[in-house]
Design an enzyme around this catalytic site. Structure first.
Site, PDB file in Angstrom:
ATOM      1  N   SER A 303     -74.283  75.097  42.879  1.00  0.00           N
ATOM      2  CA  SER A 303     -74.769  73.844  43.452  1.00  0.00           C
ATOM      3  C   SER A 303     -75.947  73.343  42.634  1.00  0.00           C
ATOM      4  O   SER A 303     -76.576  74.101  41.889  1.00  0.00           O
ATOM      5  CB  SER A 303     -75.206  74.053  44.900  1.00  0.00           C
ATOM      6  OG  SER A 303     -76.461  74.711  44.960  1.00  0.00           O
ATOM      7  N   ASP A 304     -76.267  72.071  42.763  1.00  0.00           N
ATOM      8  CA  ASP A 304     -77.538  71.610  42.244  1.00  0.00           C
ATOM      9  C   ASP A 304     -78.620  71.993  43.255  1.00  0.00           C
ATOM     10  O   ASP A 304     -78.340  72.527  44.332  1.00  0.00           O
ATOM     11  CB  ASP A 304     -77.500  70.096  41.991  1.00  0.00           C
ATOM     12  CG  ASP A 304     -78.476  69.662  40.900  1.00  0.00           C
ATOM     13  OD1 ASP A 304     -79.473  70.373  40.669  1.00  0.00           O
ATOM     14  OD2 ASP A 304     -78.250  68.609  40.278  1.00  0.00           O
ATOM     15  N   TYR A 305     -79.850  71.710  42.910  1.00  0.00           N
ATOM     16  CA  TYR A 305     -81.010  72.127  43.685  1.00  0.00           C
ATOM     17  C   TYR A 305     -80.905  71.642  45.135  1.00  0.00           C
ATOM     18  O   TYR A 305     -80.974  70.445  45.391  1.00  0.00           O
ATOM     19  CB  TYR A 305     -82.249  71.555  43.010  1.00  0.00           C
ATOM     20  CG  TYR A 305     -83.582  72.091  43.438  1.00  0.00           C
ATOM     21  CD1 TYR A 305     -84.217  73.083  42.704  1.00  0.00           C
ATOM     22  CD2 TYR A 305     -84.232  71.596  44.553  1.00  0.00           C
ATOM     23  CE1 TYR A 305     -85.468  73.559  43.068  1.00  0.00           C
ATOM     24  CE2 TYR A 305     -85.473  72.064  44.932  1.00  0.00           C
ATOM     25  CZ  TYR A 305     -86.092  73.050  44.185  1.00  0.00           C
ATOM     26  OH  TYR A 305     -87.329  73.513  44.553  1.00  0.00           O
ATOM     27  N   GLY A 307     -78.352  71.301  46.865  1.00  0.00           N
ATOM     28  CA  GLY A 307     -77.227  70.388  47.054  1.00  0.00           C
ATOM     29  C   GLY A 307     -76.468  70.649  48.336  1.00  0.00           C
ATOM     30  O   GLY A 307     -75.992  69.702  48.986  1.00  0.00           O
TER      31      GLY A 307
END
Length: 761
Positions: A303-305, A307
């Site tokens: 995932s992104d930060y 996310g």
């Protein structure tokens, strides 16, 4: 014709989620088991893990021991202390950390993992190595202006060498998002607006980061991000909604990811945005059916930060537990920063809401990547404090930084051959970027430091016949007037032979969360430019920018304009090389500079519409803004040299056989008195198709060096595969028919034009 949209099947929701996932084909479910490159010991290791330890292998957090730059790059969070993170390592609750503070930190954490944890699974250390580590290269958009993928591969390799010596195994790069709205701040991290160019740079950067073998101590794992269509955010607003057709996804936004994976990237990052109502982090169609099913992708998805957490704010998940379930079943293998997987996956498995097989699959993917990085063989292979000190900012690395910076500069305009300058001229450097160790390494740079970079004034003084010939006046701040600044700048200009006006954007004006409503030079700098123009002195505008800009007034009217982006560690020497003519500019725009800010989003490969304006004056009831042509001021591919380049003698056969090749040739000549590098570009247009096609599409380019008076024949080869597009069934196809063709110096230059026909099979 109604375009197909991404269906709601992209989401796994409700009580049927587990059933739907479990009923998927066994081959898809256990694809990673079938991968012969996955070491056999991994399944045995997974069998020994508790659900909590498995969740730990899927949990990646920001390093508690981090520098201030890393801390400032993401929203503030109440994270664990370093001692608390060491305890998480002992307890098997952490797969690794990102944006940490060098080899010593990595050594301490890895020692705990290998000596004090139950299963002794090595940690993985990640970081945002976007355009260099300690030695900083031009921002990716600037480097794309080199139109030199081999250069990008070389700079990515040096970034990997430095990062790996600091204990980093994994970089969150390259960003391969196609970006066509200059208001979006993160366009600075990518390769611009074009798919073809983006594909080449995506693959080159992956090869550079990962090297010949991932097990090499100077290789790092690449991560293609942000999957997918993050660059298509509505109105260029970061994190905003994306609603595009499946055809557009497949034709524009997917190909650079496929190029990165074909080059060997084994990690992908899910994007923040939603796609047609489904957040990418929870989009099973995107992350599982397309990525793993269609493309046979064998790596992991992170995932992104936070996310996964953000799906709650999206209104797609009820709470943290629900967000973890949705993201995990959609195909996100590793959770970054939220901690949701560690907190909720064991209970979700116990409750039957997540199959144990899916948990094992994700852990297997993570462990397989760690094995391919050589971490099970030697967990300390990239943790070398002595080598870290020896390689960072070394002379060869700085030499490459200078070369990359030179090759990234684009000459937009050079009326009256104002450039190159003479070394005995009196030069006034004016503007907020004229001097000082600030705004040099550029945005999204975790480890680089402006204090270790060379500014413009220092570079110019070192190259001038006499340093005293260079005077400096700040004139204004980046976004605010400076008391007495304009008066001092005007006085400096009047005393000089030539003015270099160093203006544009500061570091914090581009990058994540830096979307803008106006893509213009800030008003205080424009006031400065108008005052300097009123002196009548010749002006060279030196733009610092992380996006395409709409140029106005004295800036647009200056006789010479250079785009210098954020060039990194060797900014000053590289610019002096260009300005004094030791090196002729060879960069070309990877993005279109519009005529007016209101044109954005603008890109050269737009559709013609049913009412295109004919060549010549604007006509009523045709496709253009009021008083503004539907074209760029400086189009994609544009860039001048210090030579005089002429194109002639286009030759091509009239027909391309269905299974044949078509040779396209032209002669390019430098009729000037200086050596030059020219980027010869090949564009086509499909005149009639079952899906309307763009007015031009880049299909190839050649970068050639020409001595004064020298001519070269340039040759391209076209095949049927070069003419393909995504058809009515959302599959790649090609249709016989007539095609226009150009060999030209930019996407909108007339160049040399011809036609050919693709014959029927």
């Amino acid at each position: 014709m109604v375009e197909a949209r991404i269906s709601r099947r992209a989401a796994l929701m409700g009580a049927g989620a587990v059933v739907a996932w479990a009923s998927s084909p066994a081959r898809a479910l256990f694809r990673s088991i079938e991968d012969p490159a996955t070491p056999a010991f991994i399944d045995g290791l997974i069998a020994r893990m508790t659900p909590q330890e498995k969740a730990g292998q899927l949990t990646l957090n920001a390093a508690a021991w981090a520098g201030s730059a890393a801390t400032n790059l993401n929203p503030p969070t109440a994270g664990a202390s370093f001692e608390e993170q060491l305890q998480q390592v002992r307890d098997g609750q952490l797969t690794g950390v990102f944006n940490g503070n060098g080899a010593e930190m990595s050594r301490r954490m890895q020692t705990v993992a290998m000596q004090e944890s139950r299963l002794k699974v090595p940690l993985i250390f990640a970081a945002d190595i976007i355009h260099g580590h300690r030695t900083v290269f031009p921002v990716p958009l600037g480097e794309a202006a080199s139109w030199d993928p081999d250069l990008a591969e070389r700079t990515a390799h040096i970034a990997a060498v430095e990062a790996a010596a600091a204990g980093i195994d994994w970089t969150f790069a390259p960003m391969v998002d196609v970006a066509r709205d200059a208001r979006w701040g993160r366009g600075v991290e990518g390769a611009g607006e074009d798919v073809y160019l983006g594909n080449l740079f995506a693959a080159a950067r992956v090869r550079g980061f990962q090297g010949k073998r991932l097990t090499d101590r100077d290789s790092v794992l690449a991560c293609a991000k942000h999957f997918a269509a993050y660059g298509a955010a509505e109105a260029g607003l970061d994190y905003n909604t994306v609603d595009v057709s499946e055809r557009t996804l497949r034709e524009v936004y997917f190909p650079p990811f496929q190029a990165a994976f074909d080059a060997g990237a084994l990690s992908a990052m899910a994007s923040f945005n939603e796609l047609s109502g489904i957040p990418a982090t929870g989009n099973k169609w995107l992350l599982d059916e397309v990525l793993h099913g269609e493309w046979n992708y064998g790596g992991l998805v992170v995932s992104d930060y936070t996310g996964d957490e953000e799906m709650i704010a999206h209104g797609f998940a009820r709470d943290a537990r629900d967000a973890a379930r949705i993201a995990f079943l959609a195909g996100v293998d590793m959770c970054m920063q939220s901690g949701f997987y560690m907190k909720h996956l064991p209970d979700l498995v116990q409750a039957g809401d997540v199959p144990m097989a899916r948990l094992d699959q994700a852990v297997r993917r993570v462990l397989a990547v760690k094995a391919k990085l050589g971490l099970f063989d030697d967990p300390f292979r990239r943790i070398e404090p002595r080598r870290e000190k020896a390689v960072v900012l070394s002379k060869p690395h700085r030499a490459l930084a200078r070369e990359a910076a030179r090759r990234s500069v684009v000459l937009l305009k050079n009326d009256g051959d104002l450039l190159p300058l003479r070394k005995n001229q009196k030069i006034a450097l004016i503007g907020p970027f004229a001097a000082g160790q600030h705004d040099l390494v550029g945005p999204w740079c975790v480890y680089g430091d402006d204090k270790q970079a060379v500014d413009l004034a220092t570079g110019m003084r070192a190259a001038a016949a006499n340093p005293a010939l260079i005077t400096v006046a700040e004139g204004s701040e980046v976004e605010a007037p400076l008391a007495g600044g304009i008066e001092a700048a005007v006085a400096a200009a009047r005393a000089a032979d030539v003015v270099i006006l160093a203006i544009g954007e500061g570091t914090r004006m581009s990058g994540e969360a830096q979307s803008v409503t106006e893509i213009v030079v800030p008003a205080p700098q424009m006031a400065l430019a108008e005052a300097i123009a009123a002196t009548g002195k010749p002006i060279v505008v030196l733009l610092k920018n992380g996006r395409a800009l709409a140029l106005e007034g004295a800036v647009a009217n200056a006789p010479a304009i250079l785009v210098s982006w954020f060039l990194g560690t060797e900014t000053g020497p590289a610019l002096a090389d260009i300005l004094y003519g030791a090196y002729a500019p060879s960069g070309r725009l990877p993005v279109s500079f519009p005529r007016a800010a209101g044109q954005v989003p603008y890109h050269y490969s737009h559709k013609p519409t049913g009412r295109p304006n004919p060549d010549g004056p604007l006509q009523e009831y045709k496709t253009h803004y009021r008083g503004v042509p539907n074209s760029a001021l400086y189009p994609f591919g544009h860039g001048l040299t210090y030579g005089r380049i002429d194109y002639a003698d286009l030759r091509l056969d009239p027909t391309l056989a269905w299974d044949g090749t078509l040779k396209v040739r032209a002669v390019v000549r430098n009729s000037g008195s200086r050596a030059a590098e020219e980027v010869v570009q090949l564009y086509i247009r499909d005149r009639t198709a079952s899906i309307t096609r763009p007015v031009r599409e880049l299909k190839g380019f050649r970068k050639i060096a020409l001595k004064p008076g020298e001519s070269q024949q340039v040759e391209f080869t076209l095949r049927r595969s070069d003419l393909m597009f995504v058809g009515t069934d959302n599959r790649w196809t090609v249709e016989p028919g007539l095609f226009d063709l150009w060999i030209a110096p930019s996407a909108e230059a007339p160049g040399l034009s011809g036609r050919f026909e693709l014959a029927k099979a």
